[in-house]
Design a protein around this motif. Sequence first.
Motif, PDB file in Angstrom:
ATOM      1  N   GLY A 302       0.815  -1.137   0.073  1.00 44.60           N
ATOM      2  CA  GLY A 302      -0.036   0.035  -0.064  1.00 44.60           C
ATOM      3  C   GLY A 302       0.845   1.346  -0.003  1.00 44.60           C
ATOM      4  N   ASP A 303       1.950   1.341  -0.299  1.00 46.05           N
ATOM      5  CA  ASP A 303       2.930   2.273  -0.381  1.00 46.05           C
ATOM      6  C   ASP A 303       2.467   3.639  -1.095  1.00 46.05           C
ATOM      7  OD1 ASP A 303       4.454   0.320   1.069  1.00 46.05           O
ATOM      8  OD2 ASP A 303       6.239   0.449  -0.282  1.00 46.05           O
ATOM      9  N   GLY A 304       2.163   3.188  -2.390  1.00 47.12           N
ATOM     10  CA  GLY A 304       1.760   4.388  -3.204  1.00 47.12           C
ATOM     11  C   GLY A 304       0.375   4.938  -2.685  1.00 47.12           C
ATOM     12  N   ILE A 305      -0.568   4.169  -2.120  1.00 46.69           N
ATOM     13  CA  ILE A 305      -1.923   4.655  -1.637  1.00 46.69           C
ATOM     14  C   ILE A 305      -1.707   5.458  -0.479  1.00 46.69           C
ATOM     15  CG2 ILE A 305      -4.094   3.820  -0.805  1.00 46.69           C
ATOM     16  CD1 ILE A 305      -3.789   1.225  -2.194  1.00 46.69           C
ATOM     17  N   ARG A 306      -0.873   5.182   0.225  1.00 49.01           N
ATOM     18  CA  ARG A 306      -0.519   5.837   1.496  1.00 49.01           C
ATOM     19  C   ARG A 306       0.073   7.313   1.194  1.00 49.01           C
ATOM     20  NH1 ARG A 306       1.113   0.825   4.070  1.00 49.01           N
ATOM     21  NH2 ARG A 306      -0.164   0.176   5.756  1.00 49.01           N
ATOM     22  N   ALA A 307       1.014   7.225   0.317  1.00 47.98           N
ATOM     23  CA  ALA A 307       1.686   8.486  -0.187  1.00 47.98           C
ATOM     24  C   ALA A 307       0.640   9.212  -0.846  1.00 47.98           C
ATOM     25  CB  ALA A 307       2.848   7.961  -1.275  1.00 47.98           C
ATOM     26  N   GLY A 308      -0.049   8.656  -1.715  1.00 46.91           N
ATOM     27  CA  GLY A 308      -1.084   9.675  -2.252  1.00 46.91           C
ATOM     28  C   GLY A 308      -2.167  10.344  -1.215  1.00 46.91           C
ATOM     29  N   GLN A 309      -2.632   9.519  -0.325  1.00 49.55           N
ATOM     30  CA  GLN A 309      -3.321   9.907   1.040  1.00 49.55           C
ATOM     31  C   GLN A 309      -2.706  11.239   1.589  1.00 49.55           C
ATOM     32  OE1 GLN A 309      -4.750   5.903   2.559  1.00 49.55           O
ATOM     33  NE2 GLN A 309      -6.489   7.136   2.801  1.00 49.55           N
ATOM     34  N   GLU A 310      -1.506  11.049   1.834  1.00 50.93           N
ATOM     35  CA  GLU A 310      -0.640  12.186   2.461  1.00 50.93           C
ATOM     36  C   GLU A 310      -0.892  13.501   1.856  1.00 50.93           C
ATOM     37  OE1 GLU A 310       3.084  10.532   2.854  1.00 50.93           O
ATOM     38  OE2 GLU A 310       2.675   9.052   4.513  1.00 50.93           O
ATOM     39  N   LEU A 311      -1.083  13.461   0.575  1.00 52.54           N
ATOM     40  CA  LEU A 311      -1.208  14.611  -0.540  1.00 52.54           C
ATOM     41  C   LEU A 311      -2.664  14.943  -0.460  1.00 52.54           C
ATOM     42  CD1 LEU A 311       1.564  14.699  -3.066  1.00 52.54           C
ATOM     43  CD2 LEU A 311       1.751  15.594  -0.671  1.00 52.54           C
ATOM     44  N   GLY A 312      -3.340  14.384   0.084  1.00 47.66           N
ATOM     45  CA  GLY A 312      -4.953  14.797   0.111  1.00 47.66           C
ATOM     46  C   GLY A 312      -5.829  14.009  -0.933  1.00 47.66           C
ATOM     47  N   ALA A 313      -5.294  12.794  -1.467  1.00 48.42           N
ATOM     48  CA  ALA A 313      -5.765  12.091  -2.533  1.00 48.42           C
ATOM     49  C   ALA A 313      -7.110  11.397  -1.751  1.00 48.42           C
ATOM     50  CB  ALA A 313      -4.970  11.144  -3.205  1.00 48.42           C
ATOM     51  N   GLY A 314      -8.132  11.209  -2.720  1.00 47.52           N
ATOM     52  CA  GLY A 314      -9.313  10.215  -2.222  1.00 47.52           C
ATOM     53  C   GLY A 314      -8.905   8.795  -2.554  1.00 47.52           C
ATOM     54  N   ILE A 315      -9.795   8.055  -1.938  1.00 45.81           N
ATOM     55  CA  ILE A 315      -9.444   6.552  -2.107  1.00 45.81           C
ATOM     56  C   ILE A 315     -11.066   6.019  -2.260  1.00 45.81           C
ATOM     57  CG2 ILE A 315      -7.504   6.128  -0.743  1.00 45.81           C
ATOM     58  CD1 ILE A 315      -9.254   5.390   1.850  1.00 45.81           C
ATOM     59  N   ASP A 316     -11.141   4.869  -3.041  1.00 42.81           N
ATOM     60  CA  ASP A 316     -12.335   4.039  -3.141  1.00 42.81           C
ATOM     61  C   ASP A 316     -12.205   2.776  -3.385  1.00 42.81           C
ATOM     62  OD1 ASP A 316     -15.145   4.336  -3.798  1.00 42.81           O
ATOM     63  OD2 ASP A 316     -14.915   4.797  -5.623  1.00 42.81           O
ATOM     64  N   LEU A 317     -13.282   1.935  -3.089  1.00 46.54           N
ATOM     65  CA  LEU A 317     -13.432   0.602  -3.143  1.00 46.54           C
ATOM     66  C   LEU A 317     -12.090  -0.235  -2.339  1.00 46.54           C
ATOM     67  CD1 LEU A 317     -13.728   0.593  -7.096  1.00 46.54           C
ATOM     68  CD2 LEU A 317     -15.637   0.329  -5.639  1.00 46.54           C
ATOM     69  N   MET A 318     -11.929   0.517  -1.240  1.00 47.46           N
ATOM     70  CA  MET A 318     -10.919  -0.252  -0.384  1.00 47.46           C
ATOM     71  C   MET A 318     -11.183  -1.643   0.237  1.00 47.46           C
ATOM     72  SD  MET A 318      -8.417   1.717  -0.534  1.00 47.46           S
ATOM     73  CE  MET A 318      -7.195   1.396   0.800  1.00 47.46           C
ATOM     74  N   ASP A 319     -12.712  -1.951  -0.123  1.00 47.33           N
ATOM     75  CA  ASP A 319     -13.172  -3.305   0.516  1.00 47.33           C
ATOM     76  C   ASP A 319     -12.948  -4.269  -0.553  1.00 47.33           C
ATOM     77  OD1 ASP A 319     -15.308  -1.954  -1.120  1.00 47.33           O
ATOM     78  OD2 ASP A 319     -16.789  -3.081   0.089  1.00 47.33           O
ATOM     79  N   GLN A 320     -12.593  -3.784  -1.797  1.00 47.78           N
ATOM     80  CA  GLN A 320     -12.755  -4.877  -2.694  1.00 47.78           C
ATOM     81  C   GLN A 320     -11.176  -5.615  -3.154  1.00 47.78           C
ATOM     82  OE1 GLN A 320     -15.321  -5.545  -5.057  1.00 47.78           O
ATOM     83  NE2 GLN A 320     -16.477  -4.440  -3.166  1.00 47.78           N
ATOM     84  N   ALA A 321     -10.995  -6.730  -3.880  1.00 50.15           N
ATOM     85  CA  ALA A 321     -10.182  -7.262  -4.012  1.00 50.15           C
ATOM     86  C   ALA A 321     -10.171  -8.276  -5.207  1.00 50.15           C
ATOM     87  CB  ALA A 321      -9.445  -8.237  -2.828  1.00 50.15           C
ATOM     88  N   TRP A 322      -9.414  -8.768  -6.027  1.00 50.94           N
ATOM     89  CA  TRP A 322      -9.566  -9.655  -6.927  1.00 50.94           C
ATOM     90  C   TRP A 322      -9.385 -10.997  -6.377  1.00 50.94           C
ATOM     91  CZ3 TRP A 322     -10.841  -7.020 -11.006  1.00 50.94           C
ATOM     92  CH2 TRP A 322     -10.145  -5.667 -11.275  1.00 50.94           C
ATOM     93  N   TRP A 323     -10.485 -11.342  -5.692  1.00 50.46           N
ATOM     94  CA  TRP A 323     -10.651 -12.588  -4.831  1.00 50.46           C
ATOM     95  C   TRP A 323     -10.331 -13.884  -5.519  1.00 50.46           C
ATOM     96  CZ3 TRP A 323     -10.393 -10.748   0.014  1.00 50.46           C
ATOM     97  CH2 TRP A 323     -10.761  -9.635   0.405  1.00 50.46           C
ATOM     98  N   PHE A 324      -9.720 -14.637  -4.909  1.00 48.31           N
ATOM     99  CA  PHE A 324      -9.322 -15.956  -5.401  1.00 48.31           C
ATOM    100  C   PHE A 324      -9.320 -17.021  -4.616  1.00 48.31           C
ATOM    101  CE2 PHE A 324      -6.551 -18.859  -8.059  1.00 48.31           C
ATOM    102  CZ  PHE A 324      -7.148 -18.702  -9.338  1.00 48.31           C
ATOM    103  N   PRO A 325     -10.180 -17.781  -4.370  1.00 45.31           N
ATOM    104  CA  PRO A 325     -10.381 -19.169  -3.685  1.00 45.31           C
ATOM    105  C   PRO A 325      -9.036 -20.126  -4.015  1.00 45.31           C
ATOM    106  CG  PRO A 325     -12.232 -19.312  -5.010  1.00 45.31           C
ATOM    107  CD  PRO A 325     -11.546 -17.931  -5.453  1.00 45.31           C
ATOM    108  N   ALA A 326      -8.438 -20.529  -2.831  1.00 40.66           N
ATOM    109  CA  ALA A 326      -7.120 -21.608  -3.094  1.00 40.66           C
ATOM    110  C   ALA A 326      -7.289 -22.350  -1.908  1.00 40.66           C
ATOM    111  CB  ALA A 326      -6.018 -20.525  -2.768  1.00 40.66           C
ATOM    112  N   VAL A 327      -6.461 -23.471  -2.277  1.00 44.08           N
ATOM    113  CA  VAL A 327      -6.363 -24.629  -1.090  1.00 44.08           C
ATOM    114  C   VAL A 327      -5.691 -23.864   0.199  1.00 44.08           C
ATOM    115  CG1 VAL A 327      -4.966 -26.816  -0.570  1.00 44.08           C
ATOM    116  CG2 VAL A 327      -5.873 -26.520  -2.737  1.00 44.08           C
ATOM    117  N   ALA A 328      -6.037 -24.492   1.214  1.00 46.16           N
ATOM    118  CA  ALA A 328      -5.362 -23.886   2.614  1.00 46.16           C
ATOM    119  C   ALA A 328      -3.965 -24.160   2.435  1.00 46.16           C
ATOM    120  CB  ALA A 328      -6.180 -24.460   3.686  1.00 46.16           C
ATOM    121  N   PRO A 329      -3.056 -23.221   3.132  1.00 46.58           N
ATOM    122  CA  PRO A 329      -1.743 -23.334   3.037  1.00 46.58           C
ATOM    123  C   PRO A 329      -1.160 -24.249   4.035  1.00 46.58           C
ATOM    124  CG  PRO A 329      -2.183 -21.292   4.061  1.00 46.58           C
ATOM    125  CD  PRO A 329      -3.343 -21.713   3.434  1.00 46.58           C
ATOM    126  N   LEU A 330      -0.191 -24.754   3.927  1.00 51.03           N
ATOM    127  CA  LEU A 330       0.689 -25.420   4.901  1.00 51.03           C
ATOM    128  C   LEU A 330       1.365 -24.520   5.806  1.00 51.03           C
ATOM    129  CD1 LEU A 330       2.168 -28.441   2.847  1.00 51.03           C
ATOM    130  CD2 LEU A 330       0.457 -28.616   4.535  1.00 51.03           C
TER     131      LEU A 330
END
Length: 560
Positions: A302-330
């Motif tokens: 999230g480095d770029g997002i945080r840096a933008g926010q420090e300058l007053g940039a707006g954010i959106d859709l932060m609850d979203q991801a390219w979700w991908f079900p997978a086998v549980a890890p060892l």
Amino acid sequence: MTIPAGLPVSDTCVDLLVIGSGTGMAAALTAHELGLSVLIVEKSSHVGGSTARSGGVLWLPASPVLSEVGGDDTAADAATYLDAVVAGSAPRELSAGFLKHVPATVDLLRRTTPLRLFWARDYSDYHPEEPGGSAVGRTCECHPVDTSILGEYRTRLRPGVLDVNVPMPTTGADYRWMNLVTRVPRKGIPTFAKRLAQGVGGLLLGRRYVAGGQGLMAGLFAGVLRAGIPVWTNTALVRLEGDGERVTGAVVDHGGREVTITARRGVVLATGGFDHSMDMRWKFQSEALGANLSLGADSNAGDGIRAGQELGAGIDLMDQAWWFPAVAPLPGKPPVVMLAERSLPGSAIVNQDGRRFANESMDYMSFGQRLLELERAEGRPVTMWIVFDQQYRNSYVFGAVLFPRMRLPQAWYDAGIAVRADDLTELGARMGVPVSEFLATMTRFNQNASAGTDPDFGRGRSAYDRYYGDPTIKPNPNLRPLTKGPFYAVKMVLSDLGTCGGLKTDERARVLREDGGAIDGLYAVGNTAANAFGTTYPGAGATIAQGLVYGYIAARDAAG
């Protein structure tokens, strides 16, 4: 380290600074072609970002890649489709800007890189039944690329998700048939043999072929090397220089030393999402998410997002991801990729109550959204198991590395992420789910699967569902009853290909303040920006394609 030898790592001035070496490379190539001086800085020791770890496909509606081989897609049809699936969850101008510049971006890739793109025909859009949707699809891929063209920098390309002992450059289109090698041998065997011969034969000739995200990023990296664009690796963003009105450059950290880069025309943030920043993920998404289950590059914090926010940039859709079900890890390992497994007949997915809760074959982002909706509605995390029989295990690849008939690893059983039983009653008990509910679920599932229908969740109705199904199973390639043991259950987790919420941008890729005004000289592309398609995934490769296209748009805007 500087790749290739070029600007020393010291205070410097360039026209355009690109922070991140994934799809941001498209911005660098565009700017260089327009005569701007460009510098790429990369936080990790490898180039390629999450794109190098992905399937590398590109969603390119109404592009020359389709039309040159007889595709009849139009920008108007694609716009109708995006209007339907985005459904107001992102500004319409973002979809329009993307569609307008797809052909020019393809032309750029052809001019400046060795990439050769092809149409993955029949790889359906993810929602083909919506107005403007396409069952034959708009997804494209690149032919395998010989990484030897990178010369001494070949080892600087970020490794893929899977460690491969035998080189076999497999495209997504190949995987579909290789997965069905025991079911459709006339397709699977020649595809398998072709890629094995290319991989092993290439080594004998001094060539190292890769496909997917590795191939795509190898081609982009080759273009950057050919253009002589310098890349500073092991160089992290500290802060942007400027204020809420204009950005003039950035301060970066290289080896513990701060370096100031002045950017006359602008800064492009292409640092990826906040995949491995668990404080952000628990804050914006779900406190139930497992730590570091993302398949995105481990440098994405999230480095770029945080840096933008420090300058007053707006954010959106932060609850979203390219979700991908997978086998549980060892323990201590990453999740195991699942692609076709959920769609194949002879399997079902149940939760901790022993019940099905979704169409197993739906696209992976929608599947993840469904899981989180249930979590919010029920006020508890949802755990899940994929259940299958021996015929399924004998027929298909599982977890990308287990070929048909191979036994599940003993380590999975030891870790409790896999169980086996001769009957479903015993299987449910070993899974730890209510046995009576589980048996009722499987009885209903089997009865409906015998008729080729799924009245509960509609599995197999969509052309997308059927793409990864088994065409030898009639009448529904996604459904077959599980009636003969032994039976297996493997625990799954919700992983992702990266987050897709971030900085608000406009159709020129400019970062927007919270009041909607643009911050002059600051651009964001890829997963650093909020998804141009809102809360939806229109088709395979929409995430990478928008990163490339908006990289092209950003560089052209910076060039004036």
